[in-house]
Design a protein around this motif. Structure first.
Motif, mmCIF file in Angstrom:
data_model
loop_
_atom_site.group_PDB
_atom_site.id
_atom_site.type_symbol
_atom_site.label_atom_id
_atom_site.label_comp_id
_atom_site.label_asym_id
_atom_site.label_seq_id
_atom_site.Cartn_x
_atom_site.Cartn_y
_atom_site.Cartn_z
ATOM 1 N N ASN A 33 29.742 -37.717 4.209
ATOM 2 C CA ASN A 33 29.199 -36.367 4.199
ATOM 3 C C ASN A 33 29.193 -35.774 5.602
ATOM 4 O O ASN A 33 28.491 -36.262 6.477
ATOM 5 C CB ASN A 33 27.757 -36.398 3.680
ATOM 6 C CG ASN A 33 27.667 -35.887 2.278
ATOM 7 O OD1 ASN A 33 28.523 -35.136 1.824
ATOM 8 N ND2 ASN A 33 26.620 -36.309 1.588
ATOM 9 N N SER A 43 21.180 -24.047 1.219
ATOM 10 C CA SER A 43 20.753 -25.436 1.016
ATOM 11 C C SER A 43 21.937 -26.364 1.276
ATOM 12 O O SER A 43 23.033 -26.118 0.769
ATOM 13 C CB SER A 43 20.250 -25.573 -0.416
ATOM 14 O OG SER A 43 19.875 -26.888 -0.636
ATOM 15 N N GLY A 44 21.719 -27.366 2.104
ATOM 16 C CA GLY A 44 22.801 -28.294 2.427
ATOM 17 C C GLY A 44 23.660 -27.848 3.600
ATOM 18 O O GLY A 44 24.647 -28.508 3.947
ATOM 19 N N GLY A 63 22.978 -27.878 6.690
ATOM 20 C CA GLY A 63 22.851 -28.778 7.842
ATOM 21 C C GLY A 63 21.630 -28.512 8.710
ATOM 22 O O GLY A 63 21.492 -29.088 9.794
ATOM 23 N N LYS A 64 20.696 -27.672 8.220
ATOM 24 C CA LYS A 64 19.535 -27.305 9.036
ATOM 25 C C LYS A 64 18.692 -28.525 9.402
ATOM 26 O O LYS A 64 18.372 -28.748 10.567
ATOM 27 C CB LYS A 64 18.660 -26.277 8.295
ATOM 28 C CG LYS A 64 19.396 -25.012 7.907
ATOM 29 C CD LYS A 64 18.502 -24.014 7.195
ATOM 30 C CE LYS A 64 17.985 -24.454 5.837
ATOM 31 N NZ LYS A 64 19.045 -24.713 4.820
ATOM 32 N N SER A 65 18.320 -29.315 8.383
ATOM 33 C CA SER A 65 17.464 -30.486 8.656
ATOM 34 C C SER A 65 18.182 -31.463 9.574
ATOM 35 O O SER A 65 17.550 -32.071 10.456
ATOM 36 C CB SER A 65 17.101 -31.209 7.359
ATOM 37 O OG SER A 65 16.438 -30.334 6.501
ATOM 38 N N THR A 66 19.480 -31.607 9.377
ATOM 39 C CA THR A 66 20.249 -32.531 10.222
ATOM 40 C C THR A 66 20.175 -32.086 11.681
ATOM 41 O O THR A 66 19.943 -32.902 12.583
ATOM 42 C CB THR A 66 21.710 -32.588 9.737
ATOM 43 O OG1 THR A 66 21.716 -33.043 8.382
ATOM 44 C CG2 THR A 66 22.546 -33.506 10.599
ATOM 45 N N HIS A 106 14.563 -20.618 4.860
ATOM 46 C CA HIS A 106 15.399 -19.894 3.906
ATOM 47 C C HIS A 106 14.966 -18.442 3.773
ATOM 48 O O HIS A 106 15.638 -17.656 3.133
ATOM 49 C CB HIS A 106 15.156 -20.459 2.486
ATOM 50 C CG HIS A 106 15.924 -21.665 2.174
ATOM 51 N ND1 HIS A 106 15.337 -22.875 1.967
ATOM 52 C CD2 HIS A 106 17.257 -21.852 2.013
ATOM 53 C CE1 HIS A 106 16.275 -23.759 1.681
ATOM 54 N NE2 HIS A 106 17.437 -23.167 1.707
HETATM 55 N N1 LIG Z 1 20.693 -39.326 5.083
HETATM 56 C C1 LIG Z 1 21.775 -38.724 4.551
HETATM 57 N N2 LIG Z 1 22.795 -39.436 4.043
HETATM 58 C C2 LIG Z 1 23.890 -38.852 3.534
HETATM 59 N N3 LIG Z 1 24.062 -37.507 3.487
HETATM 60 C C3 LIG Z 1 23.077 -36.734 3.970
HETATM 61 C C4 LIG Z 1 21.876 -37.294 4.527
HETATM 62 N N4 LIG Z 1 21.076 -36.266 4.929
HETATM 63 C C5 LIG Z 1 21.737 -35.123 4.636
HETATM 64 N N5 LIG Z 1 22.928 -35.400 4.071
HETATM 65 C C6 LIG Z 1 23.938 -34.408 3.649
HETATM 66 O O1 LIG Z 1 24.262 -33.591 4.757
HETATM 67 C C7 LIG Z 1 24.378 -32.223 4.368
HETATM 68 C C8 LIG Z 1 23.391 -31.374 5.144
HETATM 69 O O2 LIG Z 1 22.063 -31.706 4.716
HETATM 70 P P1 LIG Z 1 20.755 -31.094 5.405
HETATM 71 O O3 LIG Z 1 19.580 -31.745 4.776
HETATM 72 O O4 LIG Z 1 20.895 -31.152 6.879
HETATM 73 O O5 LIG Z 1 20.869 -29.555 4.937
HETATM 74 P P2 LIG Z 1 19.762 -28.422 4.897
HETATM 75 O O6 LIG Z 1 20.446 -27.165 5.368
HETATM 76 O O7 LIG Z 1 18.550 -28.841 5.644
HETATM 77 O O8 LIG Z 1 19.448 -28.303 3.352
HETATM 78 P P3 LIG Z 1 18.069 -27.882 2.594
HETATM 79 O O9 LIG Z 1 17.846 -26.444 2.946
HETATM 80 O O10 LIG Z 1 18.406 -28.088 1.145
HETATM 81 O O11 LIG Z 1 17.012 -28.799 3.097
HETATM 82 C C9 LIG Z 1 24.194 -32.198 2.857
HETATM 83 O O12 LIG Z 1 25.474 -32.276 2.261
HETATM 84 C C10 LIG Z 1 23.405 -33.461 2.576
HETATM 85 O O13 LIG Z 1 23.672 -33.952 1.299
#
Ligand SMILES: Nc1ncnc2c1ncn2[C@@H]1O[C@H](COP(=O)(O)OP(=O)(O)OP(=O)(O)O)[C@@H](O)[C@H]1O
Length: 222
Positions: free
Chosen positions: A15, A37-38, A40-43, A195
């Motif tokens: 991913n 959603s997804g 990459g914000k949390s990452t 969001h």
């Molecule tokens: N620990 C992990 N292992 C594998 N894939 C992951 C992991 N954490 C996040 N991902 C993937 O990385 C991508 C980004 O995820 P992330 O949580 O950073 O997005 P986000 O913008 O914070 O989403 P949301 O608003 O839904 O919280 C997504 O495709 C998610 O499935």
């Protein structure tokens, strides 16, 4: 304060959460991070707090390259980043005071200093009168304020919040964002992932937008 230099992050299993993300935050800047959603914000927030490491590229924090921070240095780095989550992550069997005190207890601080700092942090979020309460006896907005007090009690130079208003109504959301603005005014750098486009637009602050792991140039979106 923070610089991302072509940062990519792939998780095991393939991913790709972030691709070649670059941006810079000045000290005491307040920025929103938005995206689907997804996206990459949390990452991105996890890379700042060293809960994850980049696959490629560099993250600089206060001029320091985080790639050079060893496993043993990570707890020291984390003290510089106050983390706030949507679901507060409070310990339900501990009082408000104990929840806020936890980071200081872990850092080995003395009792008297802990009491002084916890009371100051609770005062900043207007919850001093609830220090003996258990989290279950508090409203959602109050629980989020306890989470903020816990994040600021160690006086970190940066606050990072992941959807801090996700469960709150608009009035309470504005109240929580107002608290972050107060910390920014005393010199704390603040990044809030959200969001909530309407609320973000209202504030008129700088916005960083992620789309499928890439940072969109500001002129390309409204
Ligand atoms: N620990 C992990 N292992 C594998 N894939 C992951 C992991 N954490 C996040 N991902 C993937 O990385 C991508 C980004 O995820 P992330 O949580 O950073 O997005 P986000 O913008 O914070 O989403 P949301 O608003 O839904 O919280 C997504 O495709 C998610 O499935």
């Amino acid at each position: 304060m923070i610089r991302f230099d072509r940062v990519s992050k792939s998780y095991p299993g393939g991913n790709q959460a972030l691709s070649e993300v670059s941006f810079e935050l000045e000290p005491a800047e307040f920025v929103y991070l938005t995206g689907h959603s997804g996206a990459g914000k949390s990452t991105l927030l996890k890379l700042i707090a060293m809960l994850e490491r980049p696959t490629r590229g560099q993250v600089l924090f206060g001029g320091r390259n985080l790639a050079k921070v060893s496993k043993w240095g990570i707890p020291y780095h984390r003290r510089k980043v106050g983390l706030i989550f949507q679901d507060h992550k409070l310990l339900q069997d501990r009082t408000v005071f104990d929840n806020v005190a936890l980071p200081l207890v872990i850092s080995g601080m003395g009792h008297r200093e802990i009491r002084r700092r916890v009371q100051a942090a609770l005062d900043q979020v207007d919850l001093l009168h609830k220090e003996k309460a258990l989290p279950i006896a508090l409203s959602g907005g109050e629980q989020q304020r306890v989470g903020i007090a816990r994040a600021v009690v160690g006086r970190p130079p940066m606050l990072v919040a992941d959807e801090p208003t996700g469960n709150l109504d608009p009035a309470l959301s504005r109240e929580i964002l107002g608290l972050f603005e107060r910390f920014q005014q005393v010199g704390v750098t603040v990044m809030v992932a959200s969001h909530d486009h309407r609320l973000i637009r209202e504030t008129g602050r700088r916005v960083l937008t992620l789309e499928q792991g890439q940072m969109i140039a500001p002129e390309l979106h409204d």
